[in-house]
Design a protein around this motif. Structure first.
Motif, PDB file in Angstrom:
ATOM      1  N   LYS A  96       0.836  -1.206   0.000  1.00 11.63           N
ATOM      2  CA  LYS A  96       0.000   0.000   0.000  1.00 11.63           C
ATOM      3  C   LYS A  96       0.866   1.250   0.000  1.00 11.63           C
ATOM      4  CE  LYS A  96      -4.223  -1.731   2.172  1.00 11.63           C
ATOM      5  NZ  LYS A  96      -5.119  -1.627   3.348  1.00 11.63           N
TER       6      LYS A  96
ATOM      7  N   ALA B  73       2.386   1.541  -3.400  1.00 13.20           N
ATOM      8  CA  ALA B  73       1.369   1.897  -4.395  1.00 13.20           C
ATOM      9  C   ALA B  73       0.958   3.344  -4.259  1.00 13.20           C
ATOM     10  CB  ALA B  73       0.151   0.980  -4.230  1.00 13.20           C
ATOM     11  N   THR B  74       0.807   3.808  -3.002  1.00 10.05           N
ATOM     12  CA  THR B  74       0.434   5.213  -2.801  1.00 10.05           C
ATOM     13  C   THR B  74       1.519   6.147  -3.315  1.00 10.05           C
ATOM     14  OG1 THR B  74      -0.816   4.565  -0.837  1.00 10.05           O
ATOM     15  CG2 THR B  74      -0.295   6.884  -1.072  1.00 10.05           C
TER      16      THR B  74
ATOM     17  N   LEU C 155      -6.027   4.316  -3.616  1.00 12.79           N
ATOM     18  CA  LEU C 155      -6.115   3.149  -4.497  1.00 12.79           C
ATOM     19  C   LEU C 155      -7.533   2.915  -4.982  1.00 12.79           C
ATOM     20  CD1 LEU C 155      -3.827   0.672  -2.518  1.00 12.79           C
ATOM     21  CD2 LEU C 155      -3.265   1.878  -4.634  1.00 12.79           C
TER      22      LEU C 155
ATOM     23  N   ARG D   3      -8.479   5.383  -7.614  1.00 14.13           N
ATOM     24  CA  ARG D   3      -7.801   5.061  -8.874  1.00 14.13           C
ATOM     25  C   ARG D   3      -8.482   3.883  -9.569  1.00 14.13           C
ATOM     26  NH1 ARG D   3      -5.003   7.526 -12.693  1.00 14.13           N
ATOM     27  NH2 ARG D   3      -3.653   6.092 -13.822  1.00 14.13           N
ATOM     28  N   ASP D   4      -8.857   2.850  -8.796  1.00 13.28           N
ATOM     29  CA  ASP D   4      -9.510   1.677  -9.395  1.00 13.28           C
ATOM     30  C   ASP D   4     -10.873   2.029  -9.984  1.00 13.28           C
ATOM     31  OD1 ASP D   4      -8.287  -0.540  -6.777  1.00 13.28           O
ATOM     32  OD2 ASP D   4      -7.340   0.165  -8.642  1.00 13.28           O
TER      33      ASP D   4
END
Length: 544
Positions: free
Chosen positions: A192, A195-196, A510, A513-514
Motif C-alpha cells: 500500500k 502503491a500510494t 487506491l 484510482r480503481d
C-alpha cells in the motif's frame, strides 16, 4: 188419342215444334208404330250401353292383365338384378377383406421384422454396455488402488510437513497463524505504501505533462471526429422523384450542374445514391439557397441555365425573407426591442448555424430567457440581461465569412452598431476571454453554460444521459467498502461515501484510482469525470 197427344208433346219438347203437317198427320194416324220405334230406340240405346260397358270392362281386364304381367316381369328382373348386385357386393367385400388381410399380414410382418431388428440392436447395446461396465469396474479398481497409494503418500507428506512446522515454530518462537498474519500485514503495508507513493508520483508527472498531453488528446479527437462532424454540418440531401432527374440536373455536357454550382457556390454530388442529390458546402445559407432552388427546379421540370439563374434568385430572396422573419420572431419571443435591422438579420442567419448539433438561434433564445429569469431573481435589469443573452453568439452568423473567433467577431459587430458597453462586455466575457465587468455578464456566462450542458442539448438524448448516470453509480457500488455513490454535476462528478472501517486513508487513493480506471474501461463520456471519495470517522461517548 190422349196418349198420342202426350207423345207428340214429348217429341216437340225434345225436337222443337212440329211445323210439318205431314208429320202431325203421321203421328195422329200411326201412334202405335211411333211408340214402337221409340221403344226400339231406347232398347237399342240400352243394349249399346251394356255392350260398351262389357267391352270397356274386357279392355280394362286385358290391360290389368298386361300390367300384372309387366309387373311380374319387372319384379323378376329386379330380383335377378338384386341377386347379381348381391353377388357383386359379396365379391367386392370378399376382395376387400382379402386385400385388408394381406395388408395387415404385411404390416404384421414389417413390425415383426422391426421388432427383431430392435431386439438385435438392444442386444448389441447391452453387450457393449456390459463390456463398458466391465472396463469401468476394472478402471475403478485401479483408481481405488491409486487413491489408496495417494492417501498413504499424502499422510506421509502431512507427517513430514508437521515435523517441519514444529521445527520452524520451535526455531522462530511463533505459531503458523501468527507467522502468516505477520507476513501478510508486512506485505500489505509495504504494497500500500509503495502503491500510494507510485500513484502520487504518477499523478505529479501527469500534472506536469497535462498541458502537452491534453493538446495531443484534443488533436487526436479532432482528427478522429472531424470527418463525421464536417459531413453532418456541411451536407444537405435533396430527394428526387426518380433517377432520370439526375441526368436532367447534370444537363448536356454538364452545363446545368456547372451553372447551379457557379451561381450558388455549392458542390453538387451526384452518385449511386437512389433518388437523391447531395449538396456540399461550408456556408449553410448558400447550401439552403441551393437546396430551395434545386427543389423548385425539380417541381418546375424545366432545367436549363437561364431557368436555374431565375430559380436561384428566387431562392435567395426567399431565404432572405426567412432570415428576416426568424430574426424578428426571435426578438419578439424574447421581448428585446430596438435592435439595429442588420443585427436582426444576423440573428436570423443563426437559424442555419449549429454548434455541436444544437441550433444556435434556439440556443441564443434559450440563453436570453435563462439570463432574464436569473436577473429577475437578483433584481438586475431583465431587458438588458435578455438582450445580452440573445446577442452573445451573434458572431457565429458570419464566422464563415470573417476571420477570428465568434466572440471577437460578435464584439466587432456590436461596436459597429453602437450597442451598450455592458452588452459588449457580456458577449466578450461569456467564454471567459475577459473578466466580466457586470452581473449581467456573469448571468450570460452561466445561462450559456446551462443551455449547452443541459441533458439532451448537444448530441446526447435524455435516455442515454440517465443511463450514463445510473451506470456511473453501478460501477462505484461494485467495489468493496463503498457505502453510497451519487452521480452529480450532470455526470461530471461521482461522489462516493466509503465505510471508514473497511477503507483507510491510504486505501482511498487506491480505491479512487480503481474506480476511475473502471469508468474509463466501461463508459464513453465527454470531457472528464471527477471521482470524489469521502471518508468520515465518528467517535461518540457520553459524560456521566
Amino acid at each position: 188419342m190422349k196418349c198420342t197427344i202426350h207423345y207428340l208433346w214429348l217429341y216437340e219438347s225434345c225436337f222443337g215444334t212440329l211445323q210439318n203437317k205431314k208429320i202431325r198427320e203421321v203421328f195422329f194416324i200411326e201412334p202405335i208404330s211411333f211408340i214402337l220405334s221409340i221403344i226400339c230406340a231406347v232398347i237399342g240405346l240400352l243394349l249399346g250401353m251394356i255392350v260398351g260397358i262389357f267391352y270397356r270392362k274386357h279392355i280394362a281386364e286385358a290391360k290389368v292383365g298386361v300390367a300384372e304381367d309387366r309387373a311380374e316381369k319387372i319384379v323378376d328382373e329386379a330380383v335377378k338384378d338384386a341377386e347379381a348386385r348381391k353377388k357383386e357386393i359379396l365379391l367386392e367385400a370378399k376382395e376387400d377383406s382379402i386385400r385388408a388381410k394381406n395388408e395387415l399380414e404385411k404390416e404384421v410382418r414389417d413390425r415383426r421384422n422391426e421388432l427383431q431388428r430392435n431386439e438385435r440392436r438392444l442386444f448389441q447395446k447391452e453387450e457393449a454396455l456390459d463390456r463398458k461396465t466391465e472396463s469401468l469396474e476394472r478402471k475403478e479398481e485401479q483408481m481405488a488402488k491409486k487413491l489408496e497409494e495417494l492417501e498413504e503418500q499424502k499422510e506421509e507428506a502431512k507427517q513430514l510437513r508437521e515435523k517441519q512446522l514444529q521445527k520452524l515454530e520451535r526455531i522462530s518462537g511463533l505459531t503458523t497463524e501468527e507467522a502468516k498474519n505477520y507476513i501478510l500485514a508486512m506485505v500489505e503495508t509495504d504494497v500500500k505504501h509503495e502503491a500510494t507513493l507510485m500513484i502520487k508520483e504518477i499523478e505529479s508527472k501527469a500534472k506536469l505533462e497535462a498541458d502537452k498531453r491534453s493538446r495531443e488528446i484534443v488533436a487526436n479527437a479532432i482528427q478522429r471526429c472531424a470527418v463525421d462532424h464536417v459531413a453532418e454540418t456541411t451536407v444537405s440531401v435533396v430527394q428526387l422523384p426518380n433517377d432520370e432527374m439526375k441526368g436532367r440536373i447534370i444537363g448536356r455536357e454538364g452545363r446545368n450542374i456547372r451553372a447551379l454550382e457557379t451561381l450558388t457556390g455549392i458542390d453538387l454530388i451526384i452518385d449511386d445514391t437512389p433518388e437523391a442529390v447531395i449538396l456540399s458546402g461550408f456556408d449553410p445559407i448558400r447550401r439552403e439557397i441551393a437546396r430551395i432552388a434545386l427543389e423548385k427546379l425539380i417541381v418546375d421540370g424545366r432545367v436549363h441555365p437561364s431557368r436555374i439563374e431565375e430559380m436561384v434568385e428566387k431562392a435567395r430572396k426567399e431565404v432572405e425573407t426567412i432570415i428576416r422573419d426568424e430574426g424578428e420572431s426571435a426578438t419578439f419571443d424574447t421581448g428585446v426591442n430596438g435592435l439595429h435591422p442588420e443585427l436582426i438579420k444576423l440573428l436570423g442567419k443563426l437559424k442555419y448555424r449549429t454548434s455541436y448539433g444544437q441550433n444556435v438561434l434556439k440556443h441564443s433564445i434559450e440563453v436570453a430567457h435563462l439570463a432574464g429569469l436569473m436577473a429577475a431573481e437578483l433584481g438586475v435589469d431583465v431587458n438588458m440581461a435578455k438582450r445580452a443573452g440573445l446577442l452573445h453568439d451573434i458572431g457565429k452568423s458570419v464566422d464563415h465569412e470573417m476571420e477570428g473567433s465568434h466572440v471577437s467577431i460578435g464584439v466587432g459587430l456590436l461596436k459597429r452598431y453602437k450597442e451598450n458597453q455592458t452588452i459588449i462586455n457580456a458577449v466578450e466575457a461569456h467564454h471567459g476571454d475577459v473578466e466580466p465587468q457586470s452581473i449581467i455578464a456573469v448571468l450570460v456566462q452561466a445561462a450559456d453554460a446551462i443551455s449547452a450542458a443541459r441533458p439532451g442539448a448537444r448530441r446526447e438524448t435524455l435516455e442515454s444521459y440517465i443511463k450514463r448516470l445510473q451506470k456511473l453509480e453501478e460501477i462505484a457500488d461494485q467495489f468493496k467498502g463503498v457505502e453510497k455513490s451519487f452521480a452529480i454535476q450532470a455526470g461530471r462528478e461521482l461522489r462516493i461515501v466509503v465505510v471508514p472501517e473497511d477503507v483507510n486513508d491510504e486505501g482511498m487513493t487506491l480505491l479512487a484510482r480503481d474506480i476511475a480506471k473502471k469508468i474509463e474501461e466501461e463508459l464513453e463520456y465527454p470531457g472528464q469525470i471527477k471521482v470524489n471519495l469521502i471518508r468520515e470517522t465518528r467517535a461518540v461517548d457520553y459524560a456521566k
